[in-house]
Design an enzyme around this catalytic site. Structure first.
Site, PDB file in Angstrom:
ATOM      1  N   SER A   1       5.141 -13.879   1.219  1.00 62.62           N
ATOM      2  CA  SER A   1       5.088 -15.208   1.823  1.00 62.62           C
ATOM      3  C   SER A   1       3.967 -16.036   1.194  1.00 62.62           C
ATOM      4  O   SER A   1       3.862 -17.227   1.448  1.00 62.62           O
ATOM      5  CB  SER A   1       4.856 -15.078   3.333  1.00 62.62           C
ATOM      6  OG  SER A   1       3.604 -14.457   3.579  1.00 62.62           O
TER       7      SER A   1
ATOM      8  N   CYS B   1     -18.892  11.032   4.956  1.00 60.64           N
ATOM      9  CA  CYS B   1     -19.392  11.573   3.675  1.00 60.64           C
ATOM     10  C   CYS B   1     -18.758  10.902   2.467  1.00 60.64           C
ATOM     11  O   CYS B   1     -19.172  11.138   1.338  1.00 60.64           O
ATOM     12  CB  CYS B   1     -19.179  13.088   3.610  1.00 60.64           C
ATOM     13  SG  CYS B   1     -17.449  13.573   3.399  1.00 60.64           S
TER      14      CYS B   1
ATOM     15  N   ASN C   1      13.012 -14.429  -3.296  1.00 58.46           N
ATOM     16  CA  ASN C   1      12.685 -14.327  -1.868  1.00 58.46           C
ATOM     17  C   ASN C   1      13.848 -14.907  -1.063  1.00 58.46           C
ATOM     18  O   ASN C   1      14.470 -15.868  -1.506  1.00 58.46           O
ATOM     19  CB  ASN C   1      11.403 -15.143  -1.588  1.00 58.46           C
ATOM     20  CG  ASN C   1      10.564 -14.554  -0.464  1.00 58.46           C
ATOM     21  OD1 ASN C   1       9.788 -13.642  -0.685  1.00 58.46           O
ATOM     22  ND2 ASN C   1      10.714 -15.066   0.742  1.00 58.46           N
TER      23      ASN C   1
ATOM     24  N   HIS D   1      -4.438  -4.417  -2.588  1.00 59.98           N
ATOM     25  CA  HIS D   1      -4.882  -4.108  -1.220  1.00 59.98           C
ATOM     26  C   HIS D   1      -5.050  -2.609  -0.994  1.00 59.98           C
ATOM     27  O   HIS D   1      -5.007  -2.142   0.134  1.00 59.98           O
ATOM     28  CB  HIS D   1      -3.893  -4.699  -0.203  1.00 59.98           C
ATOM     29  CG  HIS D   1      -3.892  -6.205  -0.214  1.00 59.98           C
ATOM     30  ND1 HIS D   1      -2.931  -6.966   0.407  1.00 59.98           N
ATOM     31  CD2 HIS D   1      -4.745  -7.097  -0.781  1.00 59.98           C
ATOM     32  CE1 HIS D   1      -3.193  -8.260   0.205  1.00 59.98           C
ATOM     33  NE2 HIS D   1      -4.276  -8.360  -0.514  1.00 59.98           N
TER      34      HIS D   1
ATOM     35  N   CYS E   1     -12.250  14.529   8.570  1.00 60.52           N
ATOM     36  CA  CYS E   1     -12.681  15.212   7.347  1.00 60.52           C
ATOM     37  C   CYS E   1     -13.227  16.588   7.745  1.00 60.52           C
ATOM     38  O   CYS E   1     -13.682  16.768   8.890  1.00 60.52           O
ATOM     39  CB  CYS E   1     -13.779  14.342   6.749  1.00 60.52           C
ATOM     40  SG  CYS E   1     -14.549  14.950   5.268  1.00 60.52           S
TER      41      CYS E   1
ATOM     42  N   VAL F   1       0.836  -1.203   0.000  1.00 65.88           N
ATOM     43  CA  VAL F   1       0.000   0.000   0.000  1.00 65.88           C
ATOM     44  C   VAL F   1       0.874   1.258   0.000  1.00 65.88           C
ATOM     45  O   VAL F   1       0.391   2.355   0.235  1.00 65.88           O
ATOM     46  CB  VAL F   1      -0.945  -0.012   1.235  1.00 65.88           C
ATOM     47  CG1 VAL F   1      -1.897  -1.187   1.175  1.00 65.88           C
ATOM     48  CG2 VAL F   1      -0.157  -0.046   2.556  1.00 65.88           C
TER      49      VAL F   1
ATOM     50  N   CYS G   1     -15.989  17.576   7.220  1.00 70.40           N
ATOM     51  CA  CYS G   1     -17.383  17.346   7.645  1.00 70.40           C
ATOM     52  C   CYS G   1     -17.455  16.821   9.078  1.00 70.40           C
ATOM     53  O   CYS G   1     -18.543  16.662   9.635  1.00 70.40           O
ATOM     54  CB  CYS G   1     -18.097  16.372   6.689  1.00 70.40           C
ATOM     55  SG  CYS G   1     -17.803  14.622   7.050  1.00 70.40           S
TER      56      CYS G   1
END
Ligand code: NAD
Length: 254
Positions: free
Chosen positions: A189, A130, A213, A119, A148, A103, A150
């Site tokens: 893995s 929102c 690996n 992912h 946020c 990520v 909001c």
């Protein structure tokens, strides 16, 4: 011929290459993996911090204990030799689709253009109230959980355990896996599904599957044809040099 040279020839000949990467490819960039020695799970219980149930139950705690730290690691990280090697393969004219479980956005930073973030990504946040999406880098994380305008709590746009992967990302990953001649599996893995199924999809469609690996994985000896044992940062630079040399030989008709 060395194993690196053999793999370089496979890469040079391959029409389409798919690559499945996991946390291991970013270890040398300073982001620890989840499992194994030094992994985040040594300090954080995944059930307490990485499931969607845990996040919704106490977003402040998950942000303060784990997500805040992960964000700091990601912000400081720069692409390593694994990410750069894959981007260079593309620059050499190879068709390379990267399916990543990470990520951290490091494949894109390195210059890979076809990246499926199975992912999700930590680069964006989404409001639980929102639904507005904002850039993590532009958000004040001084007080956690971040909010946020909001007033709603912000969550990262990554997939927590217990959440579904976006069907479009899963479809594109399956297509890339089923349509490749060669799949490289780097730094995973292969314990997290459905990502770990992609090498099987590739294999069943007739592709060669090669792992890079430092240790055997759930795929080794069962699904992958070969394991090049080593860190991504150790294996990728000589591999790239060998691919370059092989492509030059092919160009000369050797
Ligand atoms: P994993 O932690 O289960 O496995 C990491 C693998 O990388 C291990 O097999 C380990 O031997 C190998 N490895 C360690 N150092 C390496 C190196 N220098 N070069 C190559 N390989 C190395 O990770 P996973 O299989 O990706 O699955 C766990 C989940 O972790 C994924 O869902 C992913 O989203 C998440 N995660 C992502 C990040 C990130 O974005 N960088 C970091 C931690 C966890």
């Amino acid at each position: 011929m060395t194993r690196i040279d053999r793999l370089a020839r496979r890469i040079a000949r391959a029409g389409r290459i798919a690559v499945l990467t996991g946390a291991g490819v970013s270890v040398e960039s300073g982001i620890p993996p989840f499992r194994g020695r030094g992994g985040l799970w040594e300090r954080f219980d995944p059930m307490e911090y990485a499931t969607i149930g845990a996040f919704l139950n106490d977003p402040g705690k998950v942000w303060r204990v784990m997500l805040g730290e992960l964000n700091g690691l990601i912000m400081r990280a720069r692409p390593g030799a694994g990410h750069i090697g894959l981007a260079k393969l593309e620059a050499l004219g190879k068709s390379v689709t990267v399916i990543t479980q990470n990520v951290d956005g490091l494949h894109q930073q390195a210059g890979s253009s076809a990246v499926i973030e199975l992912h999700g990504t930590f680069a964006r946040l989404r409001c639980l109230n929102c639904g507005a999406v904002s850039a993590t880098a532009a958000t004040d994380l001084g007080i956690l959980p971040p909010r946020c305008p909001c007033g709603g709590i912000l969550r990262p746009a990554c997939i927590f355990f217990g959440e579904e992967i976006l069907p479009s990302d899963l479809l594109r990953s399956r297509q890339a896996s089923a349509g490749c001649d060669l799949m490289l599996v780097i730094g995973t893995s292969a314990n997290v599904h459905p990502a770990a199924l992609m090498p099987l999809v590739a294999k069943q469609a007739g592709a060669a599957v090669v792992e890079i690996n430092p240790e055997p994985t759930a795929l080794t000896g069962r699904i992958s044809d070969e394991l090049l044992c080593g860190k991504a940062g150790e294996v990728m630079p000589p591999l790239l040099a060998a691919v370059q040399a092989t492509l030059t030989d092919f160009g000369r008709g050797a």
